[in-house]
Design a protein around this motif. Structure first.
Motif, PDB file in Angstrom:
ATOM      1  N   VAL A   9       0.883  -1.155   0.000  1.00  0.00           N
ATOM      2  CA  VAL A   9       0.000   0.000   0.000  1.00  0.00           C
ATOM      3  C   VAL A   9       0.924   1.209   0.000  1.00  0.00           C
ATOM      4  O   VAL A   9       1.802   1.321   0.865  1.00  0.00           O
ATOM      5  CB  VAL A   9      -0.918   0.013   1.242  1.00  0.00           C
ATOM      6  CG1 VAL A   9      -1.712   1.302   1.317  1.00  0.00           C
ATOM      7  CG2 VAL A   9      -1.841  -1.201   1.241  1.00  0.00           C
ATOM      8  N   LEU A  10       0.767   2.097  -0.984  1.00  0.00           N
ATOM      9  CA  LEU A  10       1.610   3.285  -1.084  1.00  0.00           C
ATOM     10  C   LEU A  10       0.765   4.520  -0.806  1.00  0.00           C
ATOM     11  O   LEU A  10      -0.337   4.656  -1.350  1.00  0.00           O
ATOM     12  CB  LEU A  10       2.242   3.372  -2.475  1.00  0.00           C
ATOM     13  CG  LEU A  10       3.283   2.289  -2.705  1.00  0.00           C
ATOM     14  CD1 LEU A  10       2.746   1.197  -3.584  1.00  0.00           C
ATOM     15  CD2 LEU A  10       4.528   2.883  -3.287  1.00  0.00           C
ATOM     16  N   LEU A  11       1.283   5.400   0.036  1.00  0.00           N
ATOM     17  CA  LEU A  11       0.558   6.604   0.428  1.00  0.00           C
ATOM     18  C   LEU A  11       1.438   7.831   0.250  1.00  0.00           C
ATOM     19  O   LEU A  11       2.622   7.812   0.613  1.00  0.00           O
ATOM     20  CB  LEU A  11       0.119   6.501   1.886  1.00  0.00           C
ATOM     21  CG  LEU A  11      -0.774   5.312   2.249  1.00  0.00           C
ATOM     22  CD1 LEU A  11      -0.911   5.184   3.755  1.00  0.00           C
ATOM     23  CD2 LEU A  11      -2.129   5.445   1.588  1.00  0.00           C
ATOM     24  N   ASP A  12       0.846   8.886  -0.289  1.00  0.00           N
ATOM     25  CA  ASP A  12       1.546  10.163  -0.452  1.00  0.00           C
ATOM     26  C   ASP A  12       1.431  10.930   0.856  1.00  0.00           C
ATOM     27  O   ASP A  12       0.357  11.412   1.218  1.00  0.00           O
ATOM     28  CB  ASP A  12       0.917  10.947  -1.602  1.00  0.00           C
ATOM     29  CG  ASP A  12       1.643  12.247  -1.904  1.00  0.00           C
ATOM     30  OD1 ASP A  12       2.544  12.644  -1.133  1.00  0.00           O
ATOM     31  OD2 ASP A  12       1.295  12.874  -2.914  1.00  0.00           O
ATOM     32  N   ASN A  13       2.535  11.051   1.571  1.00  0.00           N
ATOM     33  CA  ASN A  13       2.545  11.754   2.845  1.00  0.00           C
ATOM     34  C   ASN A  13       3.457  12.975   2.791  1.00  0.00           C
ATOM     35  O   ASN A  13       4.067  13.354   3.789  1.00  0.00           O
ATOM     36  CB  ASN A  13       2.980  10.804   3.975  1.00  0.00           C
ATOM     37  CG  ASN A  13       2.725  11.386   5.345  1.00  0.00           C
ATOM     38  OD1 ASN A  13       1.783  12.162   5.538  1.00  0.00           O
ATOM     39  ND2 ASN A  13       3.547  11.037   6.312  1.00  0.00           N
ATOM     40  N   ARG A  14       3.552  13.597   1.625  1.00  0.00           N
ATOM     41  CA  ARG A  14       4.408  14.784   1.522  1.00  0.00           C
ATOM     42  C   ARG A  14       3.896  15.920   2.383  1.00  0.00           C
ATOM     43  O   ARG A  14       4.663  16.764   2.818  1.00  0.00           O
ATOM     44  CB  ARG A  14       4.530  15.230   0.060  1.00  0.00           C
ATOM     45  CG  ARG A  14       5.397  14.266  -0.754  1.00  0.00           C
ATOM     46  CD  ARG A  14       5.466  14.657  -2.185  1.00  0.00           C
ATOM     47  NE  ARG A  14       4.167  14.399  -2.805  1.00  0.00           N
ATOM     48  CZ  ARG A  14       3.806  14.838  -4.001  1.00  0.00           C
ATOM     49  NH1 ARG A  14       4.638  15.550  -4.716  1.00  0.00           N
ATOM     50  NH2 ARG A  14       2.619  14.544  -4.480  1.00  0.00           N
ATOM     51  N   ALA A  15       2.612  15.944   2.687  1.00  0.00           N
ATOM     52  CA  ALA A  15       2.052  16.984   3.558  1.00  0.00           C
ATOM     53  C   ALA A  15       2.294  16.659   5.033  1.00  0.00           C
ATOM     54  O   ALA A  15       2.085  17.514   5.897  1.00  0.00           O
ATOM     55  CB  ALA A  15       0.554  17.147   3.292  1.00  0.00           C
ATOM     56  N   GLY A  16       2.721  15.444   5.342  1.00  0.00           N
ATOM     57  CA  GLY A  16       3.020  15.064   6.722  1.00  0.00           C
ATOM     58  C   GLY A  16       1.814  14.844   7.596  1.00  0.00           C
ATOM     59  O   GLY A  16       1.926  14.817   8.823  1.00  0.00           O
ATOM     60  N   GLU A  17       0.653  14.638   6.999  1.00  0.00           N
ATOM     61  CA  GLU A  17      -0.578  14.498   7.779  1.00  0.00           C
ATOM     62  C   GLU A  17      -0.904  13.063   8.162  1.00  0.00           C
ATOM     63  O   GLU A  17      -1.756  12.837   9.005  1.00  0.00           O
ATOM     64  CB  GLU A  17      -1.746  15.099   6.991  1.00  0.00           C
ATOM     65  CG  GLU A  17      -1.584  16.590   6.756  1.00  0.00           C
ATOM     66  CD  GLU A  17      -2.632  17.184   5.853  1.00  0.00           C
ATOM     67  OE1 GLU A  17      -3.420  16.419   5.243  1.00  0.00           O
ATOM     68  OE2 GLU A  17      -2.671  18.414   5.726  1.00  0.00           O
ATOM     69  N   ILE A  18      -0.235  12.093   7.557  1.00  0.00           N
ATOM     70  CA  ILE A  18      -0.525  10.685   7.844  1.00  0.00           C
ATOM     71  C   ILE A  18       0.368  10.224   8.993  1.00  0.00           C
ATOM     72  O   ILE A  18       1.585  10.247   8.894  1.00  0.00           O
ATOM     73  CB  ILE A  18      -0.303   9.808   6.598  1.00  0.00           C
ATOM     74  CG1 ILE A  18      -1.233  10.254   5.470  1.00  0.00           C
ATOM     75  CG2 ILE A  18      -0.514   8.340   6.935  1.00  0.00           C
ATOM     76  CD1 ILE A  18      -0.946   9.591   4.141  1.00  0.00           C
TER      77      ILE A  18
END
Length: 98
Positions: A9-18
């Motif tokens: 499972v790949l998640l975009d966490n560039r915003a740092g919210e995850i």
């Protein structure tokens, strides 16, 4: 995403919210009650000059330094998510890959 028989499972966490707990990771990776995966990969901002940072969590919720099949999937995900790059570099606890 699947890479050489492993699925992630790949998640975009560039915003740092995850912010996932060990229990949440285990639940997501559970093949009977969750999505089902060998691990979760997070795309994050770099801290040392690479293009991105890869965080890899095994299905048991523990963070690992590196995963070869995961790194290949991560590079493809980063390229598709952040736009085409001629070469993608990313940091891991095991060092910078590219």
């Amino acid at each position: 995403m699947n890479g050489a028989g492993n699925d992630f499972v790949l998640l975009d966490n560039r915003a740092g919210e995850i912010k996932l707990t060990r229990e949440q990771i285990v639940r997501v990776c559970d093949r009977h009650r969750g999505v089902g995966a060998d691990g979760i990969l997070l795309l994050e901002p770099p801290t040392n000059g690479a293009d991105f940072r890869m965080r890899y969590y095994n299905a048991d919720g523990g963070e690992a330094e590196m995963c070869g099949n995961g790194a290949r999937c991560f590079a493809r995900f980063a390229n598709r998510t952040a736009g085409p790059l001629p070469q993608v570099t990313f940091e891991t606890p095991a060092g910078v890959l590219g």
